[in-house]
Design an enzyme around this catalytic site. Structure first.
Site, PDB file in Angstrom:
ATOM      1  N   GLY A 122       0.726  -1.271   0.202  1.00  0.00           N
ATOM      2  CA  GLY A 122      -0.055   0.010  -0.056  1.00  0.00           C
ATOM      3  C   GLY A 122       0.890   1.171   0.026  1.00  0.00           C
ATOM      4  N   SER A 123       0.392   2.307   0.448  1.00  0.00           N
ATOM      5  CA  SER A 123       1.143   3.664   0.438  1.00  0.00           C
ATOM      6  C   SER A 123       2.121   3.656   1.594  1.00  0.00           C
ATOM      7  CB  SER A 123       0.024   4.758   0.497  1.00  0.00           C
ATOM      8  OG  SER A 123      -0.502   4.620   1.883  1.00  0.00           O
ATOM      9  N   THR A 124       3.017   4.443   1.285  1.00  0.00           N
ATOM     10  CA  THR A 124       4.288   4.610   2.152  1.00  0.00           C
ATOM     11  C   THR A 124       3.851   5.033   3.400  1.00  0.00           C
ATOM     12  OG1 THR A 124       5.845   4.752   0.218  1.00  0.00           O
ATOM     13  CG2 THR A 124       6.745   5.798   2.457  1.00  0.00           C
ATOM     14  N   GLU A 125       2.840   5.961   3.322  1.00  0.00           N
ATOM     15  CA  GLU A 125       2.420   6.507   4.664  1.00  0.00           C
ATOM     16  C   GLU A 125       1.691   5.510   5.520  1.00  0.00           C
ATOM     17  OE1 GLU A 125      -0.163   9.526   3.628  1.00  0.00           O
ATOM     18  OE2 GLU A 125      -0.928  10.088   5.862  1.00  0.00           O
ATOM     19  N   GLY A 163       2.381   2.493   5.388  1.00  0.00           N
ATOM     20  CA  GLY A 163       3.334   1.348   5.754  1.00  0.00           C
ATOM     21  C   GLY A 163       3.985   1.751   6.914  1.00  0.00           C
ATOM     22  N   GLU A 201       5.424  -3.623   0.883  1.00  0.00           N
ATOM     23  CA  GLU A 201       5.684  -2.900  -0.631  1.00  0.00           C
ATOM     24  C   GLU A 201       5.085  -1.870  -0.625  1.00  0.00           C
ATOM     25  OE1 GLU A 201       7.408  -4.654  -2.794  1.00  0.00           O
ATOM     26  OE2 GLU A 201       7.663  -6.811  -2.164  1.00  0.00           O
ATOM     27  N   GLU A 233       4.089  10.194  -5.757  1.00  0.00           N
ATOM     28  CA  GLU A 233       3.357   9.162  -6.464  1.00  0.00           C
ATOM     29  C   GLU A 233       2.202   9.823  -6.803  1.00  0.00           C
ATOM     30  OE1 GLU A 233       2.129   5.963  -4.582  1.00  0.00           O
ATOM     31  OE2 GLU A 233       3.232   4.572  -5.929  1.00  0.00           O
TER      32      GLU A 233
END
Ligand code: NAD
Length: 457
Positions: free
Chosen positions: A205-208, A210, A227, A354
């Protein structure tokens, strides 16, 4: 009520009662109860069971593809390809239980051997862009290694996971081995991450989000693989086959309507080749067929939701340097036209963040060093491409770019048998390929004394 919508029409496909934290707890309890029996299944038998599941997924490929296409808006031909990969992923990992090998290590006084043990209950949390595909990358190795699992699909796209649950049971997987909970990330997802009986979280999912998952998992020292997002570079040198590079560039930024973590959303072009590349690229972008996902000819569908479309549109303000755009239907549905911005500076927002939509930033570069510097000037490092006819240069650049996956003279990133994952803030760990099993096992070291009179050392 959770309203599952078809993004191509905006109409509701199905209403679901969302799961609660208590449902998440119950799913973990079922997975925990099923674990001892599942781990004890002989490796050859576990292989056979996973193969039967892979065959069942293959048989249901068309109906799964139709469902995935309606729920995500992705073109039916893409959905068919993805469902083919889901079955292939299970076939690949079905061969692994008997290949989940340890080592024997020569030590004095005895023999030391290692085993790869399953972790227990693993929680798999996945996004809406490739719902069942990404889930299969986690489920297949997790099950092959002897774990039981709780899968939480994204709220927007739960339908293929619900179908998977049915198919797995019908194919003979024991009750409790696979559990699907459909509910909000911040309650149900969060609960799975914090649950004491969950040994590992595999998240895409999103880095945030994560980042939050990694922090929450620290309370119970859970194993975590992530990921996350990307801002990958498609590097085009002047000595490349420019026509071929330009023809391959549209699917690399607008495939899945750009909602792809591997999207090459920055195209770095050697300044001397800019004009020629752009004229080929314009022709290729304008030829892309955007429209009804159910049509065999469609190459790009809508975005996932109205709110996501707003986010994507924020990257193309009034004064954006739009070089050209492709076509898109008016509506209903959440359409956005392929949009090419050029020239863009690598420090602009659209080159740093992104977008997750069909918007690409074209950035000129001077020479090889400049290309590598620009490619690496990002917090992400997921995928990327290099286009050149100079083999030595291709390898130099491939080694210098800080990224988990890189293709030379190609814009593809994902293969079942090869590792996939990110450097830097694109994630931790690798999926696919033989090594994925390592993320679903612990190493156990057993020392066996061969001396009759040894007193414990
Ligand atoms: P997201 O991070 O918003 O949500 C992903 C999943 O996490 C969903 O199931 C969601 O319900 C759940 N979630 C949300 N908050 C949570 C919390 N606090 N605790 C536990 N679970 C929580 O991502 P998205 O919008 O669904 O997907 C888009 C993002 O996914 C993009 O950033 C994209 O780059 C990334 N992505 C990465 C890959 C990769 O392999 N690297 C692949 C696909 C998508």
């Amino acid at each position: 009520m959770l309203e599952v919508v078809n993004p191509a029409t905006g109409r509701m496909l199905r209403g679901l009662e969302p799961a609660t934290v208590a449902d998440a707890d119950a799913a973990v309890a079922r997975a925990k109860a099923a674990f001892p029996k599942w781990r004890a299944v002989e490796p050859a038998e576990r292989s056979r069971m996973l193969r039967r599941l892979a065959d069942a997924l293959d048989r249901e490929r068309e109906s799964l593809a139709q469902l995935e296409s309606r729920n995500t808006g992705k073109p039916i031909s893409d959905a068919r390809g993805e469902m083919g990969m889901v079955a292939e992923t299970f076939h690949y990992y079905a061969g692994m239980p008997e290949r989940n090998l340890g080592e024997t290590i020569p030590v004095s006084g005895g023999i030391d051997m290692t085993f790869r043990e399953p972790l227990g209950v693993v929680a798999l949390i996945v996004p809406w862009n490739f719902p069942l595909t990404i889930a299969s990358w986690k489920m297949a190795p997790a099950l092959a290694a002897g774990n039981t699992l709780v899968l939480k699909p994204a709220e927007l796209t739960p339908l293929s996971a619900i179908e998977f649950d049915r198919i797995a049971l019908e194919a003979g997987l024991p009750e409790g081995v696979v559990n699907v909970v459909v509910g909000p990330g911040r309650t149900v997802g969060q609960r799975l991450v914090e649950h004491e009986d969950v040994a590992k979280v595999a998240f895409t999912g999103s880095t945030e989000v994560g980042r939050g998952i990694m922090a929450a998992a620290s309370k119970t020292i859970k194993r975590v693989t992530l990921e996350l997002g990307g801002k990958s570079a498609n590097i085009v040198f002047a000595d490349a086959d420019l026509e071929r590079a330009a023809a391959a560039a549209p699917p690399a930024f607008l495939g899945n309507a750009g909602q792809d973590c591997c999207a090459r959303s920055r195209i770095l072009v050697e300044r001397s080749a800019m004009d020629e590349f752009m004229s080929h690229f314009e022709r290729a972008v304008k030829a892309v067929r955007v429209g009804d996902p159910a049509s065999e000819k469609t190459e790009m569908g809508p975005l996932i939701s109205a709110s996501h479309r707003e986010k994507v549109a924020s990257f193309v303000p009034e004064d954006a340097p739009v070089a050209f755009r492709g076509a898109a239907p008016e509506g209903p549905g959440f359409w956005f036209p392929p949009t090419v911005l050029a020239p863009v500076s690598n420090s602009d927002r659209v080159a740093r963040e992104e977008v997750f939509g069909p918007v690409v930033a074209v950035i000129p570069f001077k020479d090889e060093d400049d290309a590598v510097r620009l490619a690496n000037e990002t917090v992400y490092g997921l995928s990327g491409s290099v286009w050149t006819t100079n083999g030595a240069k291709a390898l130099r650049v491939a080694r210098a770019v800080e990224t988990g996956v890189l293709s030379v003279n190609s814009n593809t990133s994902v293969r079942v048998a090869t590792p996939f994952g990110g450097f830097k803030q694109s994630g931790i760990g690798r999926e696919l390929g033989p090594r994925a099993l390592e993320h679903y096992t612990e190493v156990k070291n057993v020392y066996f004394s061969t001396e009759e009179d040894q007193v414990g050392r």
